[in-house]
Enzyme design. Structure first.
Site, PDB file in Angstrom:
ATOM      1  N   PHE A 200       2.873   2.850  -8.081  1.00 48.79           N
ATOM      2  CA  PHE A 200       2.265   4.364  -8.010  1.00 48.79           C
ATOM      3  C   PHE A 200       2.804   4.948  -6.308  1.00 48.79           C
ATOM      4  O   PHE A 200       2.316   6.299  -6.447  1.00 48.79           O
ATOM      5  CB  PHE A 200       1.078   4.397  -8.326  1.00 48.79           C
ATOM      6  N   ARG A 201       3.012   4.373  -5.658  1.00 49.42           N
ATOM      7  CA  ARG A 201       3.171   5.121  -4.355  1.00 49.42           C
ATOM      8  C   ARG A 201       4.696   5.530  -4.066  1.00 49.42           C
ATOM      9  O   ARG A 201       4.866   6.144  -3.135  1.00 49.42           O
ATOM     10  CB  ARG A 201       2.766   4.050  -3.050  1.00 49.42           C
TER      11      ARG A 201
ATOM     12  N   ASN B  56      -1.354  -4.035  -2.673  1.00 48.75           N
ATOM     13  CA  ASN B  56      -1.570  -3.577  -4.062  1.00 48.75           C
ATOM     14  C   ASN B  56      -3.109  -3.414  -4.163  1.00 48.75           C
ATOM     15  O   ASN B  56      -3.891  -4.013  -3.390  1.00 48.75           O
ATOM     16  CB  ASN B  56      -1.222  -4.539  -5.267  1.00 48.75           C
TER      17      ASN B  56
ATOM     18  N   HIS C  41      -4.459  -2.090   1.554  1.00 48.27           N
ATOM     19  CA  HIS C  41      -4.816  -0.961   1.172  1.00 48.27           C
ATOM     20  C   HIS C  41      -6.061  -0.856   0.534  1.00 48.27           C
ATOM     21  O   HIS C  41      -6.212   0.187  -0.318  1.00 48.27           O
ATOM     22  CB  HIS C  41      -3.604  -0.247   0.421  1.00 48.27           C
TER      23      HIS C  41
ATOM     24  N   CYS D 174     -27.425  10.532  -3.450  1.00 53.23           N
ATOM     25  CA  CYS D 174     -27.336  11.812  -3.335  1.00 53.23           C
ATOM     26  C   CYS D 174     -28.073  12.416  -4.368  1.00 53.23           C
ATOM     27  O   CYS D 174     -28.938  13.357  -3.983  1.00 53.23           O
ATOM     28  CB  CYS D 174     -25.898  12.265  -3.113  1.00 53.23           C
TER      29      CYS D 174
HETATM   30 ZN   LIG Z   1     -24.104  10.002  -1.516  1.00 55.73          ZN
END
Ligand SMILES: [Zn+2]
Length: 517
Positions: free
Chosen positions: A224-225, A296, A315, A350
Site C-alpha cells: 500500500f505504500r 510492514n 513503521h 475524551c
Molecule cells: Zn482522547
C-alpha cells in the site's frame, strides 16, 4: 572526517535537493542534532520529496572546506561574476540543471570531456582506499585532473550554469560527488554465487533481516505504500493530489475520514503467513536471527511465530492505537470494529471527560467518582463557561507511522547501539528501499558485513553482494532446500523445482523461477 555525508534534518523532514535525493536514496545518513550524536534521523519520508534547507547548505560548504575544496560562495566573493551563479542556492534551485550520469552514459562517451568508465572506476576505488582528504590531495591539490572532469567520474555532469566558470567553481559540486560515492557501500568481491549465499546462511550467527511489503503480497495484502500498485489505485476517488497523502500525518489531522475510508483494506485479518515469514521464523529457530526490521504494519511476523523481541516494527503496527488529543492508548482490537465498518473511531477517555464536563457546566456539580483518573488540564480548561464551542473527542489513530511522524525510538536505538556491532549478515527481502530512514539500514552496517538482496527487481541505489531475484517465497524456499533446511509451508509444493539463471553481465545476480510456472 565523517564516514558518511551528514545532512542534518529540520524539524520533521528531510533536506536534500530533490534531484540528489531521487538519485541517491540510500546513501545519506540523517542526523538530528538535537538528539545528540549518533542518532539516526527518524522521521519517516519518501526519499526525494523536499527542498534543501539553508542549514544543509552550510553543512555542504563546511564539508567542502574541510576537504581543502573551495566552497562556491568564495568564488563569488572573489569576483567571479556570473548572474546565473548564486553559489549554493543554485544547487537547490536548479533542479533540472545538474545532471546525474549513469555508468552506461560514461561508458558510451556521451558526455564531452568526461572520464572514461575505466578512469571513473579507478578513481572510485582510489577514493575508497585512501579516503576523501587524501584523495583530494592526490587529485585536485596536485592538479592531476580538474574538478570539473573529476565530477564526471562520480556521475555528476558539469551543470550548464557553471559553464565558463573557473575550475574552483566545481569544488562544491565535487565535494557532493565524493561524499555521495564515499558513503556508497562497495560490493564485497568474494560473495557472488548461490553457493556463497548458502554458505553465508550456514556460517552466520547474527542475521539482520530487513523486510518490506513484498513478503506479504503473496497473501493478498496490498503493497500500500508503493505508488503505482496496490492500494493507491483504489484511491483515485478520494481526490487527493498525491495518494501518499492518505498516510500523511497532517492530512490525517485535518480529515481522518480519508485514512479510515481505506484503513479497513489494510487491517490485518486472518492469522496467516507466507513462506518468507516462515523462513524468518526458521532463522530464529536456528538461533541465527539477530533482528527482523520490518516496514510492514500487518504484524504477520508474529503469526509466523517470530518472537516480539526479534522484531522491530519500523513503521509501527495496528497492535495499538492512540488518541490524537489526549494520548489515551488502547489495544488495536478495541477500534477494529469501527475501522472495519469504515467509521472514524473516537476516544472513549475524551468522551467520558466531555460528558463529565457537560454535567458540571449544567450546574449538576456531580463529582467525578473517586477512581483517581487523571484528567488532562488543557482539555478541561478549554470548556469554560464563555466557550460555546462544542467539545469533541479525539480521533483514535492506529500506531502506524505516518509520513512526517517519527519512527519508534527502538529502531535507531537498536540498530545503532546494538545490532550494528553484532550483525554478520544482512538479508533484505521484498522492499525497494524507497522509504527513509529504513532505507539507510544497509549503509549503517559495517561494510565488511555481507549483504544479500531478495526481491523481484534489483535496486540500483544500493549495492548488494548477491542479488537473488524472483518471487521471494520461491527464492527462500530454494535457498532453504540448498542449505539442507526444512522449510515447511503449505504454499510450497513438495516437488517444487526451481530454475536459477544468471543475469548477463552480472556475476552476482541470479533469477529464480519455478520450473513449469
Ligand atoms: Zn482522547
Amino acid at each position: 572526517m565523517p564516514d558518511f555525508f551528514i545532512l542534518s534534518a529540520t524539524e520533521r523532514v528531510v533536506s536534500v535537493t530533490p534531484w540528489l535525493a531521487s538519485q541517491t536514496p540510500a546513501k545519506w545518513i540523517w542526523y538530528q542534532p538535537r538528539k545528540g550524536e549518533d542518532s539516526l534521523q527518524t522521521s519517516m519520508f519518501e526519499v526525494g520529496s523536499a527542498d534543501m534547507e539553508m542549514e544543509e547548505q552550510y553543512r555542504l560548504e563546511e564539508e567542502a572546506s574541510s576537504l581543502g575544496l573551495r566552497p562556491m560562495s568564495s568564488d563569488i566573493e572573489s569576483g567571479w561574476d556570473d548572474d546565473d551563479a548564486d553559489g549554493w542556492d543554485d544547487l537547490s534551485d536548479c533542479d533540472g540543471e545538474i545532471q546525474l550520469l549513469r555508468d552506461e552514459e560514461i561508458r558510451d562517451g556521451l558526455v564531452p570531456d568526461a572520464c572514461t568508465l575505466e578512469e571513473a572506476t579507478a578513481y572510485r576505488q582510489r577514493l575508497h582506499e585512501i579516503g576523501k582528504a587524501a584523495f583530494v590531495e592526490e587529485t585536485i591539490i596536485r592538479e592531476t585532473i580538474t574538478a570539473k572532469k573529476l565530477c564526471t567520474a562520480f556521475g555528476i555532469a558539469p551543470p550548464a550554469f557553471l559553464e565558463g566558470a573557473p575550475d574552483e567553481a566545481y569544488h562544491s559540486l565535487l565535494a557532493i560527488a565524493l561524499s555521495r560515492e564515499f558513503s556508497r557501500r562497495p560490493k564485497l568481491p568474494q560473495y557472488n554465487t548461490i553457493d556463497d549465499a548458502v554458505r553465508l546462511l550456514h556460517e552466520s550467527k547474527n542475521i539482520i533481516v530487513l523486510t518490506g511489503a513484498g513478503i506479504s503480497t503473496s497473501l493478498g495484502i496490498p503493497d500500500f505504500r508503493s505508488k503505482d500498485t496496490g492500494l493507491y489505485s483504489k484511491l483515485a476517488h478520494l481526490g487527493l493530489s498525491d495518494p501518499q497523502e492518505v498516510f500523511d500525518i497532517h492530512v490525517f489531522k485535518e480529515d481522518p475520514s480519508i485514512f479510515f475510508s481505506i484503513a479497513k483494506d489494510i487491517l490485518p485479518m486472518e492469522k496467516k503467513w507466507s513462506p518468507t515469514h516462515g523462513f524468518i521464523r526458521l532463522l530464529q529457530d536456528k538461533g541465527k536471527l539477530l533482528t527482523n526490521y520490518t516496514q510492514n504494519i500487518d504484524n504477520i511476523e508474529a503469526n509466523a511465530g517470530v518472537s516480539p523481541e526479534k522484531i522491530v516494527q519500523c513503521h509501527g503496527s495496528f497492535a495499538t492505537a492512540t488518541c490524537v488529543k489526549c494520548q489515551f492508548k488502547v489495544a488495536g482490537e478495541a477500534i477494529f470494529g469501527e475501522v472495519r465498518e469504515g467509521n472514524i473511531p473516537y476516544c472513549t477517555a475524551c468522551k467520558d471527560r466531555i460528558a463529565a464536563e457537560g454535567l458540571k457546566s449544567q450546574g449538576l456539580k456531580r463529582k467525578r467518582s473517586s477512581n483517581g483518573q487523571q484528567k488532562d488540564r488543557k482539555v478541561s480548561d478549554s470548556s469554560d463557561e464563555d466557550d460555546y464551542e462544542i467539545p469533541t473527542p479525539g480521533v483514535m489513530k492506529p500506531d502506524i507511522t505516518f509520513f512526517g511522524e517519527d519512527l519508534p525510538d527502538e529502531f535507531g536505538q537498536r540498530l545503532l547501539h546494538h545490532d550494528r556491532e553484532l550483525a554478520d549478515l544482512v538479508i533484505v527481502i521484498g522492499t525497494s528501499l524507497k522509504v527513509a530512514p529504513v532505507a539507510e539500514v544497509p549503509g549503517v552496517i559495517p561494510r565488511n558485513v555481507p549483504q544479500i538482496y531478495i526481491s523481484r527487481t534489483p535496486v540500483t541505489h544500493t549495492e548488494f553482494d548477491i542479488d537473488l531475484l524472483g518471487d521471494c517465497d520461491v527464492v527462500v524456499s530454494e535457498l532453504s532446500r540448498r542449505a539442507g533446511w526444512d522449510l515447511q509451508h503449505h504454499m510450497i509444493p513438495d516437488d517444487e523445482k526451481v530454475d536459477i539463471t544468471p543475469v548477463e553481465g552480472y556475476e552476482s545476480r541470479h533469477v529464480f523461477k519455478v520450473v513449469g510456472a
